[in-house]
Write an enzyme that holds these catalytic residues in place. Structure first.
Site, PDB file in Angstrom:
ATOM      1  N   ALA A  70       0.729  -1.395  -0.338  1.00  0.00           N
ATOM      2  CA  ALA A  70       0.089   0.283  -0.046  1.00  0.00           C
ATOM      3  C   ALA A  70       0.867   1.243   0.245  1.00  0.00           C
ATOM      4  CB  ALA A  70      -0.987  -0.134   1.070  1.00  0.00           C
ATOM      5  N   ASN A 161      -6.246   3.083  10.694  1.00  0.00           N
ATOM      6  CA  ASN A 161      -5.520   1.776  11.353  1.00  0.00           C
ATOM      7  C   ASN A 161      -5.217   1.907  12.594  1.00  0.00           C
ATOM      8  OD1 ASN A 161      -3.637   4.288   9.698  1.00  0.00           O
ATOM      9  ND2 ASN A 161      -2.458   3.266  10.707  1.00  0.00           N
ATOM     10  N   GLN A 189      -6.610  -1.235   5.575  1.00  0.00           N
ATOM     11  CA  GLN A 189      -7.200  -1.914   6.415  1.00  0.00           C
ATOM     12  C   GLN A 189      -8.299  -2.276   6.130  1.00  0.00           C
ATOM     13  OE1 GLN A 189      -5.694  -2.729   9.678  1.00  0.00           O
ATOM     14  NE2 GLN A 189      -3.388  -1.321   8.852  1.00  0.00           N
ATOM     15  N   SER A 209      -2.995  -3.520   0.323  1.00  0.00           N
ATOM     16  CA  SER A 209      -1.682  -4.406   0.610  1.00  0.00           C
ATOM     17  C   SER A 209      -2.456  -5.785   1.219  1.00  0.00           C
ATOM     18  CB  SER A 209      -0.796  -3.470   1.975  1.00  0.00           C
ATOM     19  OG  SER A 209       0.088  -4.595   2.592  1.00  0.00           O
ATOM     20  N   GLY A 210      -1.422  -6.984   0.768  1.00  0.00           N
ATOM     21  CA  GLY A 210      -1.317  -8.197   1.228  1.00  0.00           C
ATOM     22  C   GLY A 210      -1.385  -9.192   2.626  1.00  0.00           C
ATOM     23  N   HIS A 211      -0.369  -8.154   3.163  1.00  0.00           N
ATOM     24  CA  HIS A 211      -0.192  -8.541   4.428  1.00  0.00           C
ATOM     25  C   HIS A 211      -1.584  -8.368   5.683  1.00  0.00           C
ATOM     26  CE1 HIS A 211       1.672  -5.502   6.427  1.00  0.00           C
ATOM     27  NE2 HIS A 211       1.840  -4.657   5.268  1.00  0.00           N
ATOM     28  N   THR A 250       9.659  -6.819 -12.621  1.00  0.00           N
ATOM     29  CA  THR A 250       9.988  -8.388 -13.398  1.00  0.00           C
ATOM     30  C   THR A 250       8.498  -8.850 -11.505  1.00  0.00           C
ATOM     31  OG1 THR A 250      12.095  -9.191 -14.055  1.00  0.00           O
ATOM     32  CG2 THR A 250      10.640 -10.507 -12.646  1.00  0.00           C
ATOM     33  N   CYS A 347       4.470   1.967  12.083  1.00  0.00           N
ATOM     34  CA  CYS A 347       5.735   2.176  11.252  1.00  0.00           C
ATOM     35  C   CYS A 347       6.341   3.376  12.736  1.00  0.00           C
ATOM     36  CB  CYS A 347       5.100   2.787  10.122  1.00  0.00           C
ATOM     37  SG  CYS A 347       4.236   1.986   9.254  1.00  0.00           S
TER      38      CYS A 347
HETATM   39  C1  LIG Z   1      -3.461   2.250   6.386  1.00  0.00           C
HETATM   40  C2  LIG Z   1      -2.451   2.165   5.422  1.00  0.00           C
HETATM   41  N1  LIG Z   1      -1.858   2.116   4.906  1.00  0.00           N
HETATM   42  C3  LIG Z   1      -0.399   1.982   4.425  1.00  0.00           C
HETATM   43  C4  LIG Z   1      -0.079   1.290   4.939  1.00  0.00           C
HETATM   44  C5  LIG Z   1       1.330   1.106   4.442  1.00  0.00           C
HETATM   45  O1  LIG Z   1       0.942  -0.478   3.373  1.00  0.00           O
HETATM   46  P1  LIG Z   1       2.654  -1.205   3.582  1.00  0.00           P
HETATM   47  O2  LIG Z   1       2.686  -1.975   4.567  1.00  0.00           O
HETATM   48  O3  LIG Z   1       2.226  -2.813   2.306  1.00  0.00           O
HETATM   49  O4  LIG Z   1       3.208  -0.617   2.091  1.00  0.00           O
HETATM   50  C6  LIG Z   1      -0.542   0.781   5.571  1.00  0.00           C
HETATM   51  C7  LIG Z   1      -0.221  -0.894   6.927  1.00  0.00           C
HETATM   52  O5  LIG Z   1       1.436  -0.003   7.455  1.00  0.00           O
HETATM   53  C8  LIG Z   1      -1.353   1.270   6.467  1.00  0.00           C
HETATM   54  O6  LIG Z   1      -2.118   0.513   7.843  1.00  0.00           O
END
Ligand SMILES: Cc1ncc(COP(=O)(O)O)c(C=O)c1O
Length: 402
Positions: A70, A161, A189, A209-211, A250, A347
């Site tokens: 993301a 988030n 989220q 975002s996959g994770h 790639t 983060c």
């Molecule tokens: C609301 C939101 N946006 C963006 C991100 C960033 O995603 P990614 O970890 O895939 O870079 C996160 C994850 O921390 C998120 O919670």
């Protein structure tokens, strides 16, 4: 270890891993090498995964750009649209962007970068914790007042988030489009916790975002609308021209396969897993209210609803502040007790600064530091929730006694 930090990341679902394994081992072709069978089968699988992912968010396959997550998707959406209007706007401002003060740094920081380059920026405030309305939501009147003829982009979080608040994105989209601007919706989220349909919310661009939904880390997608109001973004990365030139490099075939399967499972399971996460989240809150004196909620009330129109708070989110304890000591105590929670976004959890989201709600720095963010998942159990509440109550009592 009891893991309640699912806003930071989620466990890879074993069913997702299963679909990825062949593409990590024997089927290692480059999806761009269509001169032989290994490459062609990778290409076919990527195409199929694109269809699956697109269907999960109400999009068409040709509207999906695979990215590393993301953060990259949001940067591409923001910088890639700004790049197209660069230099074309008359006057001092090179164009105007609107966002929300409580966005993730993946949005705030590229927008700050644009500001340094001469773009005008408005960061909308949110309803405060004790104000009338839904804490954490923007006031639509503030958006109306901020929109201007040179506004080309509005970027809003579908679901926050930290405090899980869900913005009124469809209403925001109507206003943004009436002014001829584009809407980027950070949906990182939301998937797996609420229905995400890019048409229903009126998104022109949307980041995933996959994770965050039991897929692999390091893969995500940007939705770029092609139907109706088609949107164009300039690339940030140049090279082999993959992803229709919007994102060269790639393709990570196993990760893309995992992303698509995780999105499919997220949708398939939502009807059952949504209410289950909500029930356990409510149970956690009730246990904390019973055992931790003066605990208070951050963000929308736990039972907030919007007259049935839309979700107000993500079903898996809880964020509380605990007066009378030092935040760092509390986190250290809970971590020592084997409980994985956080006080803000992953983060920013390495930096000692209190959460900008909680400060925007009107909390003091001490209150923000003494806050805990919980994120549940499809794997969270009732026992874990009960045990987590017990460890928190014991930890808080111990710290308050000092
Ligand atoms: C609301 C939101 N946006 C963006 C991100 C960033 O995603 P990614 O970890 O895939 O870079 C996160 C994850 O921390 C998120 O919670």
């Amino acid at each position: 270890m009891i893991y309640l930090d699912n806003h930071a990341t989620t466990r890879l679902d074993p069913r997702v891993l299963e679909t990825m394994l062949p593409w990590l081992t024997d089927r290692y072709g480059n999806a761009g090498s269509v001169t032989h069978e290994l490459g062609r089968e990778a290409r076919v699988k990527v195409d199929a995964s694109r269809e699956v992912f697109a269907a999960a968010i109400g999009a068409r396959a040709n509207e999906i750009v695979f990215t590393s997550g993301a953060t990259e998707s949001a940067n591409l959406a923001i910088l890639g649209t700004a790049s197209r209007i660069r230099g074309r706007t008359e006057g001092i401002s090179r164009g105007h962007v609107i966002t929300i003060a409580t966005e993730h740094h993946a949005i705030l920081d590229p927008i700050e970068h644009l500001e340094r380059e001469g773009f005008a920026v408005t960061r909308l405030p949110v309803v405060g914790q004790d104000d009338p309305g839904v804490p954490g939501r923007i006031r639509l009147a503030d958006l109306d007042a901020a929109l201007r003829p040179d506004t080309f982009l509005v970027s809003v979080l579908l679901a926050n988030n930290e405090i899980g608040v869900v913005q009124e994105v469809a209403a925001i989209a109507d206003r943004v489009h009436a002014e001829g601007a584009m809407l980027h919706v950070d949906s990182a989220q939301a998937l797996g916790r609420m229905k995400v349909d890019v048409d229903a919310i009126g998104a022109d661009l949307a980041s995933f975002s996959g994770h965050k939904f039991h897929g692999p880390k390091g893969v995500g997608a940007l939705y770029v609308r092609r139907r109706g109001r088609a949107v164009r973004v300039d690339p940030l990365v140049f090279g082999g021209g993959q992803e229709r030139g919007m994102r060269s490099g790639t393709l990570d075939v196993p990760a893309i396969v995992g992303l698509a399967e995780a999105a499919r499972l997220a949708n398939e399971g939502l009807a059952e897993e949504g209410p289950q996460m909500r029930r356990l989240r409510d149970r956690l809150w009730e246990a904390l209210v019973d055992t931790v004196p003066d605990v208070a909620i951050n963000g929308p009330a736990i039972d907030a609803d919007d007259g049935g129109r839309a979700a107000v708070r993500l079903v898996n989110n809880l964020n509380v502040h605990i007066p009378g304890v030092d935040g760092q000591s509390l986190l250290a105590t809970l971590s020592g007790e084997g409980l994985a929670v956080s006080s803000g976004s992953a983060c920013s959890s390495e930096s000692p600064r209190p959460s900008h989201v909680l400060l925007a709600l009107g909390l003091s720095e001490d209150q923000a530091r003494a806050s805990l963010r919980f994120g549940l998942s499809r794997f969270t159990t009732e026992n874990e929730v009960d045990e987590a509440a017990r460890r928190i109550a014991a930890g808080v009592a111990g710290l308050r006694a000092i």
